[in-house]
Design an enzyme around this catalytic site. Structure first.
Site, PDB file in Angstrom:
ATOM      1  N   SER A  22       0.243   7.128   7.746  1.00 36.30           N
ATOM      2  CA  SER A  22       0.009   6.986   6.299  1.00 36.30           C
ATOM      3  C   SER A  22      -0.941   5.842   5.989  1.00 36.30           C
ATOM      4  O   SER A  22      -0.807   5.178   4.969  1.00 36.30           O
ATOM      5  CB  SER A  22       1.340   6.762   5.571  1.00 36.30           C
ATOM      6  N   GLY A  31      -4.908   6.506  12.851  1.00 35.48           N
ATOM      7  CA  GLY A  31      -5.932   5.477  13.020  1.00 35.48           C
ATOM      8  C   GLY A  31      -7.111   5.916  13.859  1.00 35.48           C
ATOM      9  O   GLY A  31      -7.244   7.095  14.214  1.00 35.48           O
ATOM     10  N   VAL A  32      -7.985   4.949  14.167  1.00 36.66           N
ATOM     11  CA  VAL A  32      -9.191   5.231  14.944  1.00 36.66           C
ATOM     12  C   VAL A  32      -9.220   4.379  16.205  1.00 36.66           C
ATOM     13  O   VAL A  32      -8.582   3.344  16.280  1.00 36.66           O
ATOM     14  CB  VAL A  32     -10.492   4.978  14.122  1.00 36.66           C
ATOM     15  N   HIS A  76     -12.117  -5.618 -23.799  1.00 41.07           N
ATOM     16  CA  HIS A  76     -10.998  -4.776 -24.235  1.00 41.07           C
ATOM     17  C   HIS A  76     -11.551  -3.581 -25.017  1.00 41.07           C
ATOM     18  O   HIS A  76     -12.459  -3.747 -25.823  1.00 41.07           O
ATOM     19  CB  HIS A  76     -10.070  -5.591 -25.143  1.00 41.07           C
ATOM     20  N   ILE A  82     -20.454   8.848  11.528  1.00 42.19           N
ATOM     21  CA  ILE A  82     -19.211   9.450  11.040  1.00 42.19           C
ATOM     22  C   ILE A  82     -19.046   9.225   9.541  1.00 42.19           C
ATOM     23  O   ILE A  82     -18.682  10.122   8.798  1.00 42.19           O
ATOM     24  CB  ILE A  82     -17.996   8.884  11.814  1.00 42.19           C
ATOM     25  N   GLY A 140     -27.234   7.506  23.796  1.00 35.17           N
ATOM     26  CA  GLY A 140     -27.750   6.233  24.295  1.00 35.17           C
ATOM     27  C   GLY A 140     -26.752   5.507  25.177  1.00 35.17           C
ATOM     28  O   GLY A 140     -25.538   5.590  24.980  1.00 35.17           O
ATOM     29  N   VAL A 191      -3.093   9.202   3.822  1.00 39.25           N
ATOM     30  CA  VAL A 191      -2.692   9.395   2.417  1.00 39.25           C
ATOM     31  C   VAL A 191      -3.784  10.067   1.595  1.00 39.25           C
ATOM     32  O   VAL A 191      -3.481  10.795   0.649  1.00 39.25           O
ATOM     33  CB  VAL A 191      -2.224   8.077   1.749  1.00 39.25           C
ATOM     34  N   GLU A 192      -5.044   9.872   1.971  1.00 45.59           N
ATOM     35  CA  GLU A 192      -6.120  10.562   1.244  1.00 45.59           C
ATOM     36  C   GLU A 192      -6.039  12.069   1.467  1.00 45.59           C
ATOM     37  O   GLU A 192      -6.136  12.852   0.512  1.00 45.59           O
ATOM     38  CB  GLU A 192      -7.488  10.024   1.672  1.00 45.59           C
ATOM     39  N   GLU A 205       5.620   8.555   8.727  1.00 44.87           N
ATOM     40  CA  GLU A 205       5.107   7.214   9.024  1.00 44.87           C
ATOM     41  C   GLU A 205       6.086   6.460   9.919  1.00 44.87           C
ATOM     42  O   GLU A 205       7.282   6.383   9.629  1.00 44.87           O
ATOM     43  CB  GLU A 205       4.878   6.434   7.718  1.00 44.87           C
TER      44      GLU A 205
END
Length: 462
Positions: A179, A268-269, A441, A39, A112, A184-185, A201
């Site tokens: 979210s 979610g997954v 810097h 995936i 499998g 969010v992506e 959410e």
């Protein structure tokens, strides 16, 4: 065929485990039912980053005047954006094919399933079955989009992340449910290309696993970008009988109806532990995950599990680390167990989010007295020059010993900066050492030193 190691699944856990096993002289095979790379390479980490890059380029062009550049009005070619993403994914999958050949790993295409007696049954696409034996069998079957009971995915109007990556045309409006990183992506991607996006959410804050200060900043940035956000809200039902979707959302102030073209379920997954032979072999599971020890042994000798199907963060880099530790232990080495409290998390919306270790809330709950410093990118010369002043870095130290407990970043390119903190925590670096490590810097990364200086009352540029 008899092997030393057979890995079921070729995602970033499986293929990495197979390569490390081969490097250690073990005769290795990988079983994969779809595409090498799993995936992550084909439908997750890699192609989503390609989509997000296209959105970022489009955003840059639309703001070119702010950099003193005149351009004609830009137009996003949605089909071409999707095509580029698929091309990137295909290239990465071919790269894994090359690595399999280079490391002399047998690739067995098919589904499998572990069987008792150190066997793996592989069912090919044409229905033929064959058994293979191995001294060690590693289950690395990954995860899939979680389906909520009142949000059944039909693949057309109510979709998961896979469909969100290959929609035939860009929707005019979209409701994103959840979210976390995936939610969010995609919210950022579609909103940047011109889709009207609403994020729903259930929890009090968006990106709920992050430090609360990060959540609040992302909320501000999303609202500025025109993304609507509804927190402490839940989708109760979706009516797809009309041309679009009517989404019933329960909020603190009552029910609301949202109308949109597409609903993206990003809640979610869930682990792929069904039909992989766990029951037949007698492998224990708990709360939808395979039970393993610190070296990924299941309760049955010779059978191991790694990645999204075991407890721990469901992240590609975690699966890879687990795979390496697992096979090194199999090969008789003495690997160090994985420290799950020093795993970086990255979210690639805009602004990006990166974090590791304790949140402020978790550190207080663990009983630490804290020194906390924050440095906003609005005070960073490099961020100002880059036109990327949104966000900040937050550093959390133990007041007593100076232990670096956690870091939380939101801003441009912070996902490239978090590794410094991971290494610093691994080396048990203190706040004083961090403060006295000279940072270049002008860079975004000097904000890490500045935030540390703020924690110790020595900040110069605030």
């Amino acid at each position: 065929m008899n092997y030393d190691v057979i890995v079921i699944g070729s995602g970033p856990g499986g293929y990495v485990a197979a390569i490390r096993a081969s490097q250690l002289g073990l005769k290795t095979a990988v079983v994969e039912r779809e595409s090498l790379g799993g995936i992550c390479l084909n439908w997750g980490c890699i192609p989503t980053k390609a989509l997000l890059k296209s959105a970022q380029v489009f955003e840059y062009i639309n703001h070119a005047a702010e950099y003193g550049i005149k351009t004609a009005e830009a137009e996003a070619d949605f089909a071409a954006v999707i095509k580029r993403s698929r091309g990137v994914a295909d290239g990465m999958s071919k790269g894994v094919q090359f690595l399999m050949k280079k490391n002399k790993i047998d690739v067995i295409m098919g589904t499998g399933k572990a069987k008792p007696g150190n066997k793996v049954e592989v069912k090919a696409a044409d229905g033929t079955q064959k058994d293979y034996t191995a001294t060690s069998i590693i289950l690395a079957t990954g995860g899939r989009s979680r389906e909520l009971p009142n949000l059944k995915q039909d693949g057309k109007k109510i979709i998961g992340y896979r469909q969100a990556m290959v929609l035939p045309e860009q929707p005019k409006s979209m409701v994103v449910v959840g979210s976390g990183a995936i939610g969010v992506e995609f919210a950022y991607f579609y909103a940047t290309l011109g889709t009207k996006v609403t994020v729903v959410e259930f929890m009090e804050n968006i990106v709920p696993v992050e430090d609360e200060d990060i959540s609040k900043q992302l909320l501000r940035s999303f609202k500025k970008a025109g993304i609507e956000v509804m927190t402490s809200s839940s989708v109760e039902s979706v009516d797809t009988s009309g041309a679009g979707c009517k989404v019933q959302v329960k909020t603190a102030s009552g029910m609301q109806t949202l109308e949109c073209d597409i609903v993206l379920s990003a809640a979610g997954v869930v682990a792929n532990i069904e039909n992989i032979g766990l029951e037949e072999v007698g492998i224990k599971t708990e709360k939808g995950k395979v039970v393993v020890d610190e070296f990924y042994n299941t309760n049955i000798k010779g059978y191991y599990a790694i990645g999204d199907i075991v407890p721990g963060q469901a992240l590609a880099h975690v699966a890879s680390a687990e795979g390496i530790i697992c096979v090194e232990k199999i090969a008789g080495h003495k690997p160090e167990p994985l420290d799950y409290n020093n795993i970086p998390g990255c979210t690639y919306c805009s602004p990006e989010i990166a974090s590791v270790g304790y949140t402020e809330k978790a550190a207080k709950a663990a009983g630490y007295e804290l020194k906390i410093g924050k440095f906003p990118f609005s005070a960073s010369g490099k961020a100002s020059a880059a036109g990327a002043k949104d966000g900040f870095i937050k550093m959390i130290y133990d007041a007593k010993y100076g232990e670096l407990l956690g870091a939380h970043m939101i801003g441009a390119n912070v996902t490239e900066m978090i590794a410094e903190i991971v290494v610093a925590r691994k080396l048990e670096t203190t706040g004083h050492e961090m403060l006295k490590s000279v940072h270049p810097h002008p860079t975004m990364s000097e904000a890490i030193m500045e935030a540390t200086a703020d924690a110790y009352g020595e900040v110069i540029h605030l």
